[in-house]
Design a protein around this motif. Structure first.
Motif, mmCIF file in Angstrom:
data_model
loop_
_atom_site.group_PDB
_atom_site.id
_atom_site.type_symbol
_atom_site.label_atom_id
_atom_site.label_comp_id
_atom_site.label_asym_id
_atom_site.label_seq_id
_atom_site.Cartn_x
_atom_site.Cartn_y
_atom_site.Cartn_z
ATOM 1 N N LEU A 89 61.359 22.001 34.092
ATOM 2 C CA LEU A 89 59.823 21.232 35.384
ATOM 3 C C LEU A 89 59.682 22.133 36.234
ATOM 4 C CD1 LEU A 89 57.588 19.378 34.844
ATOM 5 C CD2 LEU A 89 59.172 18.034 36.247
ATOM 6 N N ARG A 90 58.899 22.814 36.130
ATOM 7 C CA ARG A 90 58.305 22.829 37.713
ATOM 8 C C ARG A 90 56.926 22.607 38.241
ATOM 9 N NH1 ARG A 90 62.763 23.855 37.339
ATOM 10 N NH2 ARG A 90 63.802 25.532 37.252
ATOM 11 N N PHE A 91 56.875 21.838 39.212
ATOM 12 C CA PHE A 91 55.389 21.431 39.506
ATOM 13 C C PHE A 91 55.375 22.994 40.847
ATOM 14 C CE2 PHE A 91 57.754 17.838 39.570
ATOM 15 C CZ PHE A 91 57.069 16.887 38.736
ATOM 16 N N ALA A 92 54.073 22.768 39.832
ATOM 17 C CA ALA A 92 52.917 24.191 40.713
ATOM 18 C C ALA A 92 52.199 23.568 41.441
ATOM 19 C CB ALA A 92 52.678 25.225 39.673
ATOM 20 N N GLN A 93 51.884 22.566 41.755
ATOM 21 C CA GLN A 93 50.790 22.467 43.079
ATOM 22 C C GLN A 93 50.134 21.424 42.565
ATOM 23 O OE1 GLN A 93 46.845 24.386 43.383
ATOM 24 N NE2 GLN A 93 46.156 23.761 41.084
ATOM 25 N N PRO A 94 49.553 20.797 43.467
ATOM 26 C CA PRO A 94 49.294 19.562 43.146
ATOM 27 C C PRO A 94 47.824 19.059 42.324
ATOM 28 C CG PRO A 94 48.602 19.824 45.951
ATOM 29 C CD PRO A 94 49.907 20.319 44.787
ATOM 30 N N ILE A 101 55.416 22.836 27.701
ATOM 31 C CA ILE A 101 54.248 21.891 28.221
ATOM 32 C C ILE A 101 53.776 22.292 28.774
ATOM 33 C CG2 ILE A 101 54.417 19.344 26.822
ATOM 34 C CD1 ILE A 101 55.793 18.741 29.449
ATOM 35 N N GLU A 102 52.467 22.337 28.565
ATOM 36 C CA GLU A 102 51.618 22.201 30.642
ATOM 37 C C GLU A 102 50.168 21.570 30.845
ATOM 38 O OE1 GLU A 102 48.088 26.254 31.615
ATOM 39 O OE2 GLU A 102 50.634 26.977 31.073
ATOM 40 N N LEU A 103 50.085 21.176 32.342
ATOM 41 C CA LEU A 103 49.188 20.222 32.859
ATOM 42 C C LEU A 103 48.044 21.190 33.489
ATOM 43 C CD1 LEU A 103 47.954 17.528 32.487
ATOM 44 C CD2 LEU A 103 49.307 16.531 34.533
ATOM 45 N N GLU A 104 47.233 21.433 32.883
ATOM 46 C CA GLU A 104 45.990 22.228 33.416
ATOM 47 C C GLU A 104 45.567 21.049 34.791
ATOM 48 O OE1 GLU A 104 43.752 23.379 30.179
ATOM 49 O OE2 GLU A 104 44.944 25.270 30.477
ATOM 50 N N ILE A 105 44.653 21.382 35.632
ATOM 51 C CA ILE A 105 43.461 21.610 36.426
ATOM 52 C C ILE A 105 42.876 21.509 36.285
ATOM 53 C CG2 ILE A 105 43.842 20.610 38.902
ATOM 54 C CD1 ILE A 105 46.784 20.979 39.631
ATOM 55 N N THR A 110 54.770 22.689 34.731
ATOM 56 C CA THR A 110 54.872 23.335 32.910
ATOM 57 C C THR A 110 56.372 22.628 32.973
ATOM 58 O OG1 THR A 110 55.558 25.659 34.617
ATOM 59 C CG2 THR A 110 53.630 25.149 33.736
ATOM 60 N N GLY A 111 56.502 22.730 32.280
ATOM 61 C CA GLY A 111 58.002 22.680 31.354
ATOM 62 C C GLY A 111 58.158 22.190 29.394
ATOM 63 N N GLU A 112 58.928 21.601 29.727
ATOM 64 C CA GLU A 112 59.439 20.910 28.121
ATOM 65 C C GLU A 112 59.358 20.102 27.865
ATOM 66 O OE1 GLU A 112 61.080 25.663 26.317
ATOM 67 O OE2 GLU A 112 62.524 23.853 26.927
ATOM 68 N N VAL A 113 58.650 19.507 27.436
ATOM 69 C CA VAL A 113 59.683 17.560 26.770
ATOM 70 C C VAL A 113 59.555 17.563 25.612
ATOM 71 C CG1 VAL A 113 58.218 16.795 28.375
ATOM 72 C CG2 VAL A 113 57.101 17.152 26.208
#
Length: 153
Positions: A95-100, A129-133, A142-145
């Motif tokens: 898991l990596r937080f790329a931006q808030p 997974i990727e949570l797009e803004i 981004t990361g893997e669940v």
């Protein structure tokens, strides 16, 4: 939405993008409720006045763990897995937080089936997974669940 009824149907999806959820708006009310639930009331999340002068973002931001907590909700919009006895959240990897995600941001989940293992009837599914803004080049994370699925047959 993809419907999966069995391990063999799941196997057909390995390496494929499973889909993208709808957009979800992160509101200040949601951030405040998350702060209450987790006892994390750091001002960058909850103090709507202080952030205007002291935060580089000039507005509140969602907790990183709040954005993670959206995974199950958004995942259910992408895939319906039927014939289950049980589904278990097993882990999060790389898991990596790329931006808030700023308050009132719209986010959506993109999922690819990275791997699938049959562990004597328990299916271990790894999702990239990727949570797009919306309107941002970088995702929130981004990361893997990893989920464990116990099919009925």
């Amino acid at each position: 939405m993809i419907v999966i009824n069995s391990f063999s149907e799941f196997e057909e999806q390995i390496g494929k993008e499973l889909g993208v959820s709808s957009w979800h708006t992160i509101t200040q009310e949601q951030i405040n409720k998350f702060a209450d639930a987790t006892l994390d009331h750091q001002w960058i999340h909850t103090d709507t006045e202080r952030v205007k002068t002291e935060s580089p973002f000039k507005t509140t931001i969602a907790h990183g763990y709040l954005t993670l907590s959206l995974i199950p909700y958004l995942w259910k919009e992408i895939v319906e897995i039927r014939n289950l006895k049980m589904e278990i959240n097993y882990g999060i990897e790389n898991l990596r937080f790329a931006q808030p995600a700023l308050v009132d941001s719209r986010v959506r989940l993109k999922v690819k089936l990275a791997g699938l293992l049959n562990l004597r009837g328990v299916i271990k599914a790894t999702m990239a997974i990727e949570l797009e803004i919306e309107d941002q080049k970088k995702p929130a994370f981004t990361g893997e669940v990893v989920f464990l699925y116990h099919f009925t047959s």
